[in-house]
Scaffold this motif. Structure first.
Motif, PDB file in Angstrom:
ATOM      1  N   ASP A  99      34.625  37.582  38.879  1.00 49.95           N
ATOM      2  CA  ASP A  99      34.407  36.152  39.158  1.00 49.95           C
ATOM      3  C   ASP A  99      34.774  35.352  37.949  1.00 49.95           C
ATOM      4  OD1 ASP A  99      33.189  36.661  41.768  1.00 49.95           O
ATOM      5  OD2 ASP A  99      31.205  37.012  41.183  1.00 49.95           O
ATOM      6  N   ASP A 140      35.943  31.666  35.878  1.00 47.94           N
ATOM      7  CA  ASP A 140      35.404  30.259  36.002  1.00 47.94           C
ATOM      8  C   ASP A 140      36.915  29.332  36.074  1.00 47.94           C
ATOM      9  OD1 ASP A 140      36.882  30.162  33.381  1.00 47.94           O
ATOM     10  OD2 ASP A 140      34.952  30.060  32.329  1.00 47.94           O
ATOM     11  N   GLN A 142      33.200  35.299  34.380  1.00 51.42           N
ATOM     12  CA  GLN A 142      31.813  34.874  34.480  1.00 51.42           C
ATOM     13  C   GLN A 142      30.993  36.331  34.981  1.00 51.42           C
ATOM     14  OE1 GLN A 142      31.365  30.406  35.159  1.00 51.42           O
ATOM     15  NE2 GLN A 142      31.700  31.481  37.129  1.00 51.42           N
ATOM     16  N   SER A 143      31.606  36.819  35.574  1.00 48.12           N
ATOM     17  CA  SER A 143      30.764  38.318  36.059  1.00 48.12           C
ATOM     18  C   SER A 143      31.714  39.192  36.762  1.00 48.12           C
ATOM     19  CB  SER A 143      30.007  38.057  37.245  1.00 48.12           C
ATOM     20  OG  SER A 143      30.341  37.738  38.596  1.00 48.12           O
ATOM     21  N   THR A 189      35.377  43.846  41.189  1.00 48.23           N
ATOM     22  CA  THR A 189      35.196  42.398  41.611  1.00 48.23           C
ATOM     23  C   THR A 189      35.058  41.576  40.063  1.00 48.23           C
ATOM     24  OG1 THR A 189      34.580  43.030  43.788  1.00 48.23           O
ATOM     25  CG2 THR A 189      34.131  40.590  43.033  1.00 48.23           C
TER      26      THR A 189
END
Length: 110
Positions: free
Chosen positions: A11, A13, A19-20, A9
């Motif tokens: 994430d 921006d 971002q993660s 997964t």
């Protein structure tokens, strides 16, 4: 036949920069998604005889950790190549290069 799944997964921006990154596996003892700062995924396409790759890192991945990540990835690629091919001589050459890489990047070899 047993099946296992690996789930990644990412994430992103607004500029599509990670971002993660988290990963989880149906085979893992810990069933929680685990956070990581960087990943490299390489897949062999047998039909086209080429490699498909995804290399991602979060924007807060420290440069010193990225250097260590590359060093350890090179080392483990040597382990995998040896298991897959039995080519000891070239793996010794790769180990020599890894030592050189660690020296140039000022990485302690643990």
């Amino acid at each position: 036949m047993k099946k296992a799944e690996i789930k990644l997964t990412i994430d992103l921006d607004d500029a599509n920069v990670p971002q993660s990154i988290t990963w989880e596996s149906t085979d893992a003892e810990n069933k929680e998604a685990l956070p990581v700062k960087s990943m490299m995924l390489a897949l062999w396409d047998h039909n086209y005889k080429n490699t498909l790759r995804i290399d991602l890192w979060t924007k807060d991945m420290p440069v010193d950790e990225m250097k260590r990540f590359f060093y350890e990835t090179l080392q483990t690629m040597g382990d995998s190549f040896l298991r897959a091919t039995g080519e000891k001589n070239i793996v010794e050459d790769l180990r020599d290069y890894c030592a050189h890489f660690a020296d140039k990047m000022e990485i302690s070899q643990k």
